[in-house]
Design a protein around this motif. Structure first.
Motif, PDB file in Angstrom:
ATOM      1  N   PHE A   6     -12.184  16.918  -0.045  1.00  0.00           N
ATOM      2  CA  PHE A   6     -11.577  15.790  -0.779  1.00  0.00           C
ATOM      3  C   PHE A   6     -10.072  15.963  -0.860  1.00  0.00           C
ATOM      4  CE2 PHE A   6     -10.353  13.627  -4.763  1.00  0.00           C
ATOM      5  CZ  PHE A   6     -10.799  12.347  -4.468  1.00  0.00           C
ATOM      6  N   SER A   7      -9.636  17.221  -0.994  1.00  0.00           N
ATOM      7  CA  SER A   7      -8.195  17.484  -1.140  1.00  0.00           C
ATOM      8  C   SER A   7      -7.399  17.115   0.106  1.00  0.00           C
ATOM      9  CB  SER A   7      -7.968  18.959  -1.476  1.00  0.00           C
ATOM     10  OG  SER A   7      -8.583  19.755  -0.490  1.00  0.00           O
ATOM     11  N   ASN A   8      -8.107  16.898   1.230  1.00  0.00           N
ATOM     12  CA  ASN A   8      -7.411  16.497   2.460  1.00  0.00           C
ATOM     13  C   ASN A   8      -7.464  14.989   2.690  1.00  0.00           C
ATOM     14  OD1 ASN A   8      -6.457  18.959   3.331  1.00  0.00           O
ATOM     15  ND2 ASN A   8      -8.382  19.494   4.346  1.00  0.00           N
ATOM     16  N   ALA A   9      -7.971  14.227   1.706  1.00  0.00           N
ATOM     17  CA  ALA A   9      -8.138  12.784   1.907  1.00  0.00           C
ATOM     18  C   ALA A   9      -6.787  12.081   2.080  1.00  0.00           C
ATOM     19  CB  ALA A   9      -8.898  12.173   0.733  1.00  0.00           C
ATOM     20  N   ARG A  10      -6.878  10.919   2.693  1.00  0.00           N
ATOM     21  CA  ARG A  10      -5.714  10.009   2.803  1.00  0.00           C
ATOM     22  C   ARG A  10      -5.774   9.138   1.542  1.00  0.00           C
ATOM     23  NH1 ARG A  10      -5.565   4.524   3.937  1.00  0.00           N
ATOM     24  NH2 ARG A  10      -4.204   3.664   5.555  1.00  0.00           N
ATOM     25  N   PHE A  11      -4.930   9.484   0.567  1.00  0.00           N
ATOM     26  CA  PHE A  11      -4.935   8.740  -0.709  1.00  0.00           C
ATOM     27  C   PHE A  11      -3.967   7.569  -0.631  1.00  0.00           C
ATOM     28  CE2 PHE A  11      -6.246  13.038  -1.993  1.00  0.00           C
ATOM     29  CZ  PHE A  11      -7.432  12.722  -2.637  1.00  0.00           C
ATOM     30  N   SER A  12      -4.268   6.524  -1.402  1.00  0.00           N
ATOM     31  CA  SER A  12      -3.360   5.370  -1.440  1.00  0.00           C
ATOM     32  C   SER A  12      -3.490   4.661  -2.774  1.00  0.00           C
ATOM     33  CB  SER A  12      -3.682   4.397  -0.307  1.00  0.00           C
ATOM     34  OG  SER A  12      -5.032   4.019  -0.359  1.00  0.00           O
ATOM     35  N   VAL A  13      -2.454   3.924  -3.121  1.00  0.00           N
ATOM     36  CA  VAL A  13      -2.574   2.937  -4.201  1.00  0.00           C
ATOM     37  C   VAL A  13      -2.434   1.587  -3.514  1.00  0.00           C
ATOM     38  CG1 VAL A  13      -1.662   2.003  -6.349  1.00  0.00           C
ATOM     39  CG2 VAL A  13      -1.604   4.473  -5.951  1.00  0.00           C
ATOM     40  N   VAL A  41       0.862  -1.186   0.000  1.00  0.00           N
ATOM     41  CA  VAL A  41       0.000   0.000   0.000  1.00  0.00           C
ATOM     42  C   VAL A  41       0.897   1.233   0.000  1.00  0.00           C
ATOM     43  CG1 VAL A  41      -1.965   1.134   1.093  1.00  0.00           C
ATOM     44  CG2 VAL A  41      -1.620  -1.315   1.445  1.00  0.00           C
ATOM     45  N   TYR A  42       0.621   2.119  -0.966  1.00  0.00           N
ATOM     46  CA  TYR A  42       1.415   3.343  -1.120  1.00  0.00           C
ATOM     47  C   TYR A  42       0.545   4.528  -0.708  1.00  0.00           C
ATOM     48  CZ  TYR A  42       3.808   7.232  -3.325  1.00  0.00           C
ATOM     49  OH  TYR A  42       4.430   8.427  -3.545  1.00  0.00           O
ATOM     50  N   TYR A  43       1.057   5.394   0.174  1.00  0.00           N
ATOM     51  CA  TYR A  43       0.271   6.534   0.679  1.00  0.00           C
ATOM     52  C   TYR A  43       0.769   7.847   0.083  1.00  0.00           C
ATOM     53  CZ  TYR A  43      -0.772   2.978   4.161  1.00  0.00           C
ATOM     54  OH  TYR A  43      -1.131   1.813   4.781  1.00  0.00           O
ATOM     55  N   PHE A  44      -0.171   8.719  -0.219  1.00  0.00           N
ATOM     56  CA  PHE A  44       0.213  10.073  -0.668  1.00  0.00           C
ATOM     57  C   PHE A  44      -0.928  11.025  -0.325  1.00  0.00           C
ATOM     58  CE2 PHE A  44      -2.453  10.284  -4.525  1.00  0.00           C
ATOM     59  CZ  PHE A  44      -2.748   8.932  -4.709  1.00  0.00           C
ATOM     60  N   TYR A  45      -0.568  12.278  -0.055  1.00  0.00           N
ATOM     61  CA  TYR A  45      -1.586  13.274   0.279  1.00  0.00           C
ATOM     62  C   TYR A  45      -0.961  14.662   0.319  1.00  0.00           C
ATOM     63  CZ  TYR A  45       0.398  11.840   4.791  1.00  0.00           C
ATOM     64  OH  TYR A  45       1.255  11.481   5.790  1.00  0.00           O
ATOM     65  N   GLY A  47      -4.009  16.928   6.116  1.00  0.00           N
ATOM     66  CA  GLY A  47      -5.275  17.477   6.599  1.00  0.00           C
ATOM     67  C   GLY A  47      -6.122  16.425   7.296  1.00  0.00           C
ATOM     68  N   PHE A  48      -5.564  15.252   7.541  1.00  0.00           N
ATOM     69  CA  PHE A  48      -6.342  14.201   8.225  1.00  0.00           C
ATOM     70  C   PHE A  48      -5.585  13.702   9.446  1.00  0.00           C
ATOM     71  CE2 PHE A  48      -3.831  10.451   7.302  1.00  0.00           C
ATOM     72  CZ  PHE A  48      -3.139  10.776   6.149  1.00  0.00           C
ATOM     73  N   SER A  49      -6.319  13.045  10.339  1.00  0.00           N
ATOM     74  CA  SER A  49      -5.647  12.313  11.416  1.00  0.00           C
ATOM     75  C   SER A  49      -6.196  10.900  11.436  1.00  0.00           C
ATOM     76  CB  SER A  49      -5.842  13.003  12.764  1.00  0.00           C
ATOM     77  OG  SER A  49      -7.224  13.122  13.021  1.00  0.00           O
ATOM     78  N   GLY A  50      -5.492   9.993  12.107  1.00  0.00           N
ATOM     79  CA  GLY A  50      -5.889   8.578  12.126  1.00  0.00           C
ATOM     80  C   GLY A  50      -5.453   7.897  10.841  1.00  0.00           C
ATOM     81  N   GLY A  51      -6.184   6.833  10.471  1.00  0.00           N
ATOM     82  CA  GLY A  51      -5.883   6.146   9.219  1.00  0.00           C
ATOM     83  C   GLY A  51      -4.639   5.277   9.287  1.00  0.00           C
ATOM     84  N   GLU A  52      -4.194   4.931  10.510  1.00  0.00           N
ATOM     85  CA  GLU A  52      -3.029   4.042  10.602  1.00  0.00           C
ATOM     86  C   GLU A  52      -3.405   2.650  10.082  1.00  0.00           C
ATOM     87  OE1 GLU A  52      -4.250   5.736  13.151  1.00  0.00           O
ATOM     88  OE2 GLU A  52      -2.656   7.081  13.870  1.00  0.00           O
ATOM     89  N   LEU A  53      -2.414   1.965   9.531  1.00  0.00           N
ATOM     90  CA  LEU A  53      -2.591   0.565   9.160  1.00  0.00           C
ATOM     91  C   LEU A  53      -2.302  -0.254  10.416  1.00  0.00           C
ATOM     92  CD1 LEU A  53      -2.902  -1.608   6.860  1.00  0.00           C
ATOM     93  CD2 LEU A  53      -0.412  -1.601   6.769  1.00  0.00           C
TER      94      LEU A  53
END
Ligand SMILES: O=C(O)CCC(=O)C(=O)O
Ligand SMILES: [Fe+2]
Length: 208
Positions: A191-198, A134-138, A143-149
């Protein structure tokens, strides 16, 4: 209470995986495609694609990733041995690389699951998932908190081990590792603050 000590699979991270230029292009792509992102669906024993909002809440880009998808798969191919080694797995010949771009927005999460297809879900595919990456980018600053794997043990009841979804970080683990995405919080939910991933899975064609 279990007297056995807990056992975790190997897993690891590669920071700065694509570098500043390519990670910026991924973000640009995701932001331009805001209106194309759709709620993610999950595979269950009875349905190849269902949406159970108590199991998973996230968005994904349903289209073809085109050039950036090709570049991402090339970067994974170039790092395949390292990825397999970080996950404690033997590399395979002729890997098939599957990729999906996701966005975790305010309130999104994914409860504990494995990525491997099981006896009940294998019927929907003729390949098996071996390695998850899993690749993360933002947007910076985040602009987010949490979302840890959260990686759970395969044996025992130890607390999960958390990996922060840092920008330009790749995390790899065997697809049979139980894992979850902890809830994401984004005040205002831009949306621009989302936690994006591939999300990427290295698959092997099935011979039997
Ligand atoms: O976004 C993540 O950190 C993991 C996502 C995941 O587990 C999946 O898509 O199967
Ligand atoms: Fe997963």
């Amino acid at each position: 209470m279990s007297t056995e000590s807990s056992l975790f699979t190997k897993f690891g991270t590669i920071d700065g995986f694509l570098g500043p230029k390519m990670s910026a292009r991924f973000l640009e792509f995701a932001l331009l495609q805001e209106n194309s992102f759709a709620p993610t669906r999950v595979t269950t024993s009875s349905e190849e694609s269902s949406s159970d909002r108590s199991v998973r809440r996230s968005w994904h880009y349903p289209g073809d990733l085109g050039e950036i998808g090709r570049e991402f798969r090339a970067a994974i191919s170039d790092n395949l041995e390292k990825c397999f080694s970080l996950a404690g797995l033997m590399p395979i010949a002729d890997p098939i690389i599957e990729c999906d771009m996701a966005a975790h927005r305010d309130g999104c999460f994914f409860t504990r699951h494995i990525d491997t297809f099981t006896d009940e879900t294998r019927k929907f595919s003729d390949t098996d998932r071996l390695l998850s990456a899993v690749y993360y980018f933002y947007r910076q600053p985040s602009g987010f908190s949490g979302g840890e794997l959260a990686i759970a043990p395969i044996r025992g009841d130890a607390a999960p081990q958390l990996t922060a979804p840092l920008h330009d970080r790749l995390v790899v683990f065997p697809s049979f590792t139980p894992h979850a995405v902890l809830p994401v919080s984004i005040p205002g939910d831009a949306f621009s603050n989302a936690r994006f991933s591939v999300n990427c899975w290295i698959r092997r064609a099935r011979t039997r």
